[in-house]
Scaffold this motif. Structure first.
Motif, PDB file in Angstrom:
ATOM      1  N   LYS A  95       3.862   1.515  -1.487  1.00 28.41           N
ATOM      2  CA  LYS A  95       4.495   1.671  -2.798  1.00 28.41           C
ATOM      3  C   LYS A  95       3.509   1.922  -3.928  1.00 28.41           C
ATOM      4  O   LYS A  95       3.810   2.675  -4.864  1.00 28.41           O
ATOM      5  CB  LYS A  95       5.328   0.421  -3.118  1.00 28.41           C
ATOM      6  N   TYR A  96       2.337   1.315  -3.849  1.00 27.34           N
ATOM      7  CA  TYR A  96       1.454   1.321  -5.016  1.00 27.34           C
ATOM      8  C   TYR A  96       0.097   1.985  -4.788  1.00 27.34           C
ATOM      9  O   TYR A  96      -0.649   2.184  -5.750  1.00 27.34           O
ATOM     10  CB  TYR A  96       1.229  -0.116  -5.497  1.00 27.34           C
ATOM     11  N   LYS A  97      -0.219   2.326  -3.537  1.00 28.12           N
ATOM     12  CA  LYS A  97      -1.527   2.918  -3.240  1.00 28.12           C
ATOM     13  C   LYS A  97      -1.412   4.318  -2.636  1.00 28.12           C
ATOM     14  O   LYS A  97      -2.378   4.830  -2.055  1.00 28.12           O
ATOM     15  CB  LYS A  97      -2.315   2.002  -2.283  1.00 28.12           C
ATOM     16  N   ASN A  98      -0.220   4.912  -2.724  1.00 29.61           N
ATOM     17  CA  ASN A  98      -0.007   6.293  -2.274  1.00 29.61           C
ATOM     18  C   ASN A  98      -0.242   6.480  -0.778  1.00 29.61           C
ATOM     19  O   ASN A  98      -0.574   7.583  -0.333  1.00 29.61           O
ATOM     20  CB  ASN A  98      -0.888   7.268  -3.067  1.00 29.61           C
ATOM     21  N   ARG A  99      -0.063   5.430  -0.006  1.00 24.73           N
ATOM     22  CA  ARG A  99      -0.233   5.549   1.444  1.00 24.73           C
ATOM     23  C   ARG A  99       1.100   5.972   2.063  1.00 24.73           C
ATOM     24  O   ARG A  99       1.783   5.206   2.740  1.00 24.73           O
ATOM     25  CB  ARG A  99      -0.692   4.218   2.032  1.00 24.73           C
ATOM     26  N   GLN A 100       1.461   7.217   1.827  1.00 25.52           N
ATOM     27  CA  GLN A 100       2.785   7.691   2.232  1.00 25.52           C
ATOM     28  C   GLN A 100       2.974   7.700   3.744  1.00 25.52           C
ATOM     29  O   GLN A 100       4.093   7.562   4.246  1.00 25.52           O
ATOM     30  CB  GLN A 100       3.034   9.077   1.649  1.00 25.52           C
ATOM     31  N   GLN A 104       9.567   5.561  -1.556  1.00 18.89           N
ATOM     32  CA  GLN A 104       9.093   4.955  -0.313  1.00 18.89           C
ATOM     33  C   GLN A 104      10.202   4.826   0.724  1.00 18.89           C
ATOM     34  O   GLN A 104       9.961   4.987   1.926  1.00 18.89           O
ATOM     35  CB  GLN A 104       8.455   3.584  -0.577  1.00 18.89           C
ATOM     36  N   ARG A 110       5.890   7.262  -9.705  1.00 19.58           N
ATOM     37  CA  ARG A 110       5.261   6.946  -8.417  1.00 19.58           C
ATOM     38  C   ARG A 110       4.896   8.208  -7.665  1.00 19.58           C
ATOM     39  O   ARG A 110       3.917   8.237  -6.913  1.00 19.58           O
ATOM     40  CB  ARG A 110       6.199   6.069  -7.584  1.00 19.58           C
ATOM     41  N   GLY A 111       5.710   9.244  -7.810  1.00 20.88           N
ATOM     42  CA  GLY A 111       5.454  10.495  -7.118  1.00 20.88           C
ATOM     43  C   GLY A 111       6.256  10.672  -5.846  1.00 20.88           C
ATOM     44  O   GLY A 111       6.290  11.760  -5.272  1.00 20.88           O
ATOM     45  N   TYR A 112       6.924   9.635  -5.400  1.00 22.28           N
ATOM     46  CA  TYR A 112       7.699   9.690  -4.164  1.00 22.28           C
ATOM     47  C   TYR A 112       8.576   8.445  -4.089  1.00 22.28           C
ATOM     48  O   TYR A 112       8.375   7.471  -4.809  1.00 22.28           O
ATOM     49  CB  TYR A 112       6.787   9.755  -2.933  1.00 22.28           C
ATOM     50  N   ARG A 122       0.831  -1.205   0.000  1.00 17.95           N
ATOM     51  CA  ARG A 122       0.000   0.000   0.000  1.00 17.95           C
ATOM     52  C   ARG A 122       0.867   1.257   0.000  1.00 17.95           C
ATOM     53  O   ARG A 122       0.496   2.273  -0.599  1.00 17.95           O
ATOM     54  CB  ARG A 122      -0.953  -0.019   1.196  1.00 17.95           C
TER      55      ARG A 122
END
Length: 231
Positions: free
Chosen positions: A89-94, A135, A131-133, A87
């Motif tokens: 890496k792939y669901k934006n749960r930073q 992890q 990805r935007g970030y 979550r």
């Protein structure tokens, strides 16, 4: 008056947009983050941190010099850590990265490792843009919140956009990441004890490639921390 309004607004926000446990999806209490207290007990923690002869250390031993090495929890197929990292890496749960990093920081803070700086294993610029970030950088941010040492997010760059390490054997992983990293700024890291952070330790090929570049910086000492160790 402003404080009362703020409390009302926060209360309405929790009602309209409740924070839910990433495992059981029940509302979190004010003091809980990411996992509720009940689900947190199912996180398969390693308790490696005060043990020098642990599996993380043994897996990396002889490949490059380091002072300490630890992993927060065991990573296996379909376990809670695997769920959280997926979550992240792939669901934006930073927030999961920050949460895991804070747990690592709390675990090693009493051990007096003498960390001067934190560096996260970088993503290639194209992969990070998609990805935007990063992890691993989020995990590093969580650690620095606890240890209060600087996080150098741009000190190392990934210069090869390598294929995923998934489904590769040990030698293929080593070949895949060889010469993939470059230290951009020696001055930031010179003569520092650097904590190198990654999300999961499997064969250690990525950590070894990144560590080998960091150790070219004059006076650098390394320790290693990962959120997970694959078993």
């Amino acid at each position: 008056m402003r404080s009362a309004i703020r409390q009302i607004a926060q209360g309405l926000s929790h009602i309209l947009y409740p924070r839910l446990c990433e495992a059981c999806h029940q509302p979190l209490l004010a003091q809980e983050q990411v996992l509720c207290i009940g689900c947190e007990t199912y996180l398969p923690l390693t308790h490696y941190h005060p043990i020098s002869d642990n599996e993380t250390s043994n897996r990396l031993a002889g490949r490059f010099p380091f002072q300490h090495a630890t992993s927060l929890a065991y990573f296996t197929e379909e376990n809670l850590l695997q769920h959280l990292l997926h979550r992240l890496k792939y669901k934006n749960r930073q927030g999961i990265g920050l949460y895991l990093g804070e747990m690592i920081g709390q675990a090693i803070q009493p051990l007096s490792w003498g960390i001067d700086a934190i560096v996260a294993v970088p993503l290639h610029v194209k992969k990070q843009a998609k990805r935007g970030y990063n992890q691993s950088l989020l995990i590093g941010e969580g650690i620095t919140r606890i240890l209060h040492v600087p996080l150098f997010g741009n000190a190392v760059e990934r210069i090869k956009n390598t294929a995923t390490q998934t489904d590769k054997n040990r030698q293929e992983r080593i070949d895949n990441v060889r010469n993939s990293f470059h230290v951009k700024s020696d001055k930031e890291l010179t003569a520092k004890h650097v904590l190198l952070v990654d999300d999961v330790l499997t064969t250690g090929a990525t950590l070894e490639a990144c560590a080998s570049e960091l150790l070219k910086v004059k006076g650098v000492q390394l320790s290693i921390a990962t959120a997970g160790i694959a078993i």
